[in-house]
Scaffold this motif. Structure first.
Motif, PDB file in Angstrom:
ATOM      1  N   PRO A 133     -14.906  -6.596   4.932  1.00  0.00           N
ATOM      2  CA  PRO A 133     -14.212  -7.588   4.098  1.00  0.00           C
ATOM      3  C   PRO A 133     -13.468  -6.968   2.914  1.00  0.00           C
ATOM      4  N   GLY A 134     -13.965  -5.861   2.377  1.00  0.00           N
ATOM      5  CA  GLY A 134     -13.333  -5.235   1.225  1.00  0.00           C
ATOM      6  C   GLY A 134     -12.347  -4.128   1.552  1.00  0.00           C
ATOM      7  N   PHE A 135     -11.983  -3.971   2.838  1.00  0.00           N
ATOM      8  CA  PHE A 135     -11.045  -2.903   3.206  1.00  0.00           C
ATOM      9  C   PHE A 135      -9.819  -2.979   2.297  1.00  0.00           C
ATOM     10  N   LEU A 136      -9.439  -1.832   1.727  1.00  0.00           N
ATOM     11  CA  LEU A 136      -8.338  -1.802   0.763  1.00  0.00           C
ATOM     12  C   LEU A 136      -7.205  -0.898   1.274  1.00  0.00           C
ATOM     13  N   PRO A 137      -6.144  -1.508   1.802  1.00  0.00           N
ATOM     14  CA  PRO A 137      -5.023  -0.706   2.293  1.00  0.00           C
ATOM     15  C   PRO A 137      -4.453   0.241   1.241  1.00  0.00           C
ATOM     16  N   GLY A 138      -4.449  -0.162  -0.031  1.00  0.00           N
ATOM     17  CA  GLY A 138      -3.903   0.672  -1.093  1.00  0.00           C
ATOM     18  C   GLY A 138      -4.711   1.920  -1.388  1.00  0.00           C
ATOM     19  N   ALA A 139      -5.919   2.017  -0.828  1.00  0.00           N
ATOM     20  CA  ALA A 139      -6.755   3.211  -0.995  1.00  0.00           C
ATOM     21  C   ALA A 139      -6.978   3.909   0.343  1.00  0.00           C
ATOM     22  N   THR A 140      -6.134   3.596   1.315  1.00  0.00           N
ATOM     23  CA  THR A 140      -6.250   4.128   2.676  1.00  0.00           C
ATOM     24  C   THR A 140      -4.922   4.783   3.048  1.00  0.00           C
ATOM     25  N   TRP A 141      -4.953   6.101   3.259  1.00  0.00           N
ATOM     26  CA  TRP A 141      -3.714   6.862   3.427  1.00  0.00           C
ATOM     27  C   TRP A 141      -3.859   7.938   4.486  1.00  0.00           C
ATOM     28  N   LEU A 142      -2.732   8.310   5.027  1.00  0.00           N
ATOM     29  CA  LEU A 142      -2.607   9.532   5.821  1.00  0.00           C
ATOM     30  C   LEU A 142      -1.644  10.453   5.081  1.00  0.00           C
ATOM     31  N   PHE A 168       4.820  17.957   2.629  1.00  0.00           N
ATOM     32  CA  PHE A 168       3.921  16.851   2.957  1.00  0.00           C
ATOM     33  C   PHE A 168       4.415  15.547   2.361  1.00  0.00           C
ATOM     34  N   PHE A 169       4.068  14.435   3.043  1.00  0.00           N
ATOM     35  CA  PHE A 169       4.439  13.112   2.527  1.00  0.00           C
ATOM     36  C   PHE A 169       3.357  12.098   2.886  1.00  0.00           C
ATOM     37  N   TRP A 170       3.364  10.993   2.136  1.00  0.00           N
ATOM     38  CA  TRP A 170       2.365   9.931   2.305  1.00  0.00           C
ATOM     39  C   TRP A 170       2.749   8.989   3.423  1.00  0.00           C
ATOM     40  N   ALA A 171       1.760   8.559   4.191  1.00  0.00           N
ATOM     41  CA  ALA A 171       1.922   7.482   5.172  1.00  0.00           C
ATOM     42  C   ALA A 171       0.935   6.392   4.761  1.00  0.00           C
ATOM     43  N   PRO A 172       1.437   5.281   4.201  1.00  0.00           N
ATOM     44  CA  PRO A 172       0.534   4.212   3.765  1.00  0.00           C
ATOM     45  C   PRO A 172      -0.132   3.528   4.947  1.00  0.00           C
ATOM     46  N   TRP A 173      -1.190   2.783   4.657  1.00  0.00           N
ATOM     47  CA  TRP A 173      -1.904   2.077   5.718  1.00  0.00           C
ATOM     48  C   TRP A 173      -0.965   1.159   6.471  1.00  0.00           C
ATOM     49  N   ASP A 174      -1.117   1.180   7.766  1.00  0.00           N
ATOM     50  CA  ASP A 174      -0.438   0.279   8.682  1.00  0.00           C
ATOM     51  C   ASP A 174      -1.368   0.147   9.887  1.00  0.00           C
ATOM     52  N   GLU A 175      -1.504  -1.066  10.400  1.00  0.00           N
ATOM     53  CA  GLU A 175      -2.400  -1.305  11.543  1.00  0.00           C
ATOM     54  C   GLU A 175      -2.107  -0.375  12.712  1.00  0.00           C
ATOM     55  N   THR A 176      -0.839  -0.029  12.882  1.00  0.00           N
ATOM     56  CA  THR A 176      -0.462   0.812  14.020  1.00  0.00           C
ATOM     57  C   THR A 176      -0.929   2.260  13.849  1.00  0.00           C
ATOM     58  N   LEU A 177      -1.441   2.622  12.665  1.00  0.00           N
ATOM     59  CA  LEU A 177      -1.894   3.994  12.409  1.00  0.00           C
ATOM     60  C   LEU A 177      -3.408   4.159  12.513  1.00  0.00           C
ATOM     61  N   LEU A 178      -4.121   3.115  12.915  1.00  0.00           N
ATOM     62  CA  LEU A 178      -5.581   3.191  13.001  1.00  0.00           C
ATOM     63  C   LEU A 178      -6.028   4.347  13.906  1.00  0.00           C
ATOM     64  N   ILE A 179      -5.394   4.501  15.036  1.00  0.00           N
ATOM     65  CA  ILE A 179      -5.768   5.567  15.974  1.00  0.00           C
ATOM     66  C   ILE A 179      -5.505   6.940  15.359  1.00  0.00           C
ATOM     67  N   GLN A 180      -4.421   7.080  14.598  1.00  0.00           N
ATOM     68  CA  GLN A 180      -4.128   8.361  13.955  1.00  0.00           C
ATOM     69  C   GLN A 180      -5.175   8.683  12.885  1.00  0.00           C
ATOM     70  N   HIS A 181      -5.607   7.671  12.123  1.00  0.00           N
ATOM     71  CA  HIS A 181      -6.678   7.896  11.150  1.00  0.00           C
ATOM     72  C   HIS A 181      -7.932   8.403  11.869  1.00  0.00           C
ATOM     73  N   PHE A 235      -7.495   2.100  -5.955  1.00  0.00           N
ATOM     74  CA  PHE A 235      -8.582   1.312  -6.545  1.00  0.00           C
ATOM     75  C   PHE A 235      -8.192   0.823  -7.936  1.00  0.00           C
ATOM     76  N   HIS A 236      -7.568   1.690  -8.713  1.00  0.00           N
ATOM     77  CA  HIS A 236      -7.123   1.317 -10.063  1.00  0.00           C
ATOM     78  C   HIS A 236      -6.095   0.185  -9.988  1.00  0.00           C
ATOM     79  N   GLN A 237      -5.142   0.301  -9.065  1.00  0.00           N
ATOM     80  CA  GLN A 237      -4.122  -0.737  -8.880  1.00  0.00           C
ATOM     81  C   GLN A 237      -4.747  -2.077  -8.498  1.00  0.00           C
ATOM     82  N   ALA A 238      -5.888  -2.028  -7.809  1.00  0.00           N
ATOM     83  CA  ALA A 238      -6.591  -3.253  -7.392  1.00  0.00           C
ATOM     84  C   ALA A 238      -7.449  -3.819  -8.525  1.00  0.00           C
TER      85      ALA A 238
END
Length: 176
Positions: free
Chosen positions: A78-87, A28-41, A136-139
């Motif tokens: 408004p508070g959407f946090l890409p750093g806490a959003t993963w696949l 398994f591997f991480w896929a960070p948030w990217d606008e193009t992955l919204l449908i996959q989420h 969240f911690h990083q933010a």
């Protein structure tokens, strides 16, 4: 019209550094948030929740288009946090999703934790939550919460194991 009440728990955890990101097992591997992955989420959310109790509590989770609408709403917060959003991905495709939002306080809010049924029991849910807590911690946040349906015992156990504690009991009314 009959109304069913579902018991929900608001659980909170302090971000002290001890509950932060853990490595993923195996292929398994991480896929960070990217606008193009919204449908996959949205798709992983749907496939993860469609046959679970949460699809009764929140009917949008049992509907593919409902999950897409929900994912778009989360992204527009408004508070959407890409750093806490993963696949989480593997050679077969995407298998897990989580989204995070900075809520008033400021406090981190985990929106959804979804792992495809065939991939449960491998530590992926734990990894997703840990990775979001790291974001969240990083933010700069020091506290995070989530809500969980009390009947979802495996999720409640997971969150307790990660240090979450019940802060409040809520009841969600669902008309039928």
């Amino acid at each position: 019209m009959a109304i069913t009440y579902y018991k929900r728990l608001r659980m909170e955890v302090d971000l002290d550094g001890s509950n932060l990101s853990q490595p993923l097992p195996g292929p398994f591997f991480w896929a960070p948030w990217d606008e193009t992955l919204l449908i996959q989420h949205a798709e992983i959310k749907y496939l993860s929740f469609r046959e679970e109790i949460d699809a009764a509590v929140f009917p949008c989770l049992g509907d593919r288009q409902g999950c897409l609408r929900l994912m778009r709403e989360i992204r527009r917060k408004p508070g959407f946090l890409p750093g806490a959003t993963w696949l989480i991905a593997c050679p077969e495709g995407y298998v897990g999703t989580i989204q995070g939002v900075v809520d008033y306080g400021p406090i981190g809010s985990i929106q959804n934790v979804g792992v495809l049924p065939a991939y449960r029991g491998l530590g992926l849910g734990r990894a997703l939550v840990s990775r979001a807590l790291w974001g969240f911690h990083q933010a700069g946040l020091r506290r995070t919460y989530l809500e969980v349906t009390a009947e979802n015992r495996s999720a409640v156990q997971l969150y307790r194991a990660l240090g979450f504690r019940k802060a409040k009991t809520l009841y969600k009314a669902v008309g039928g």
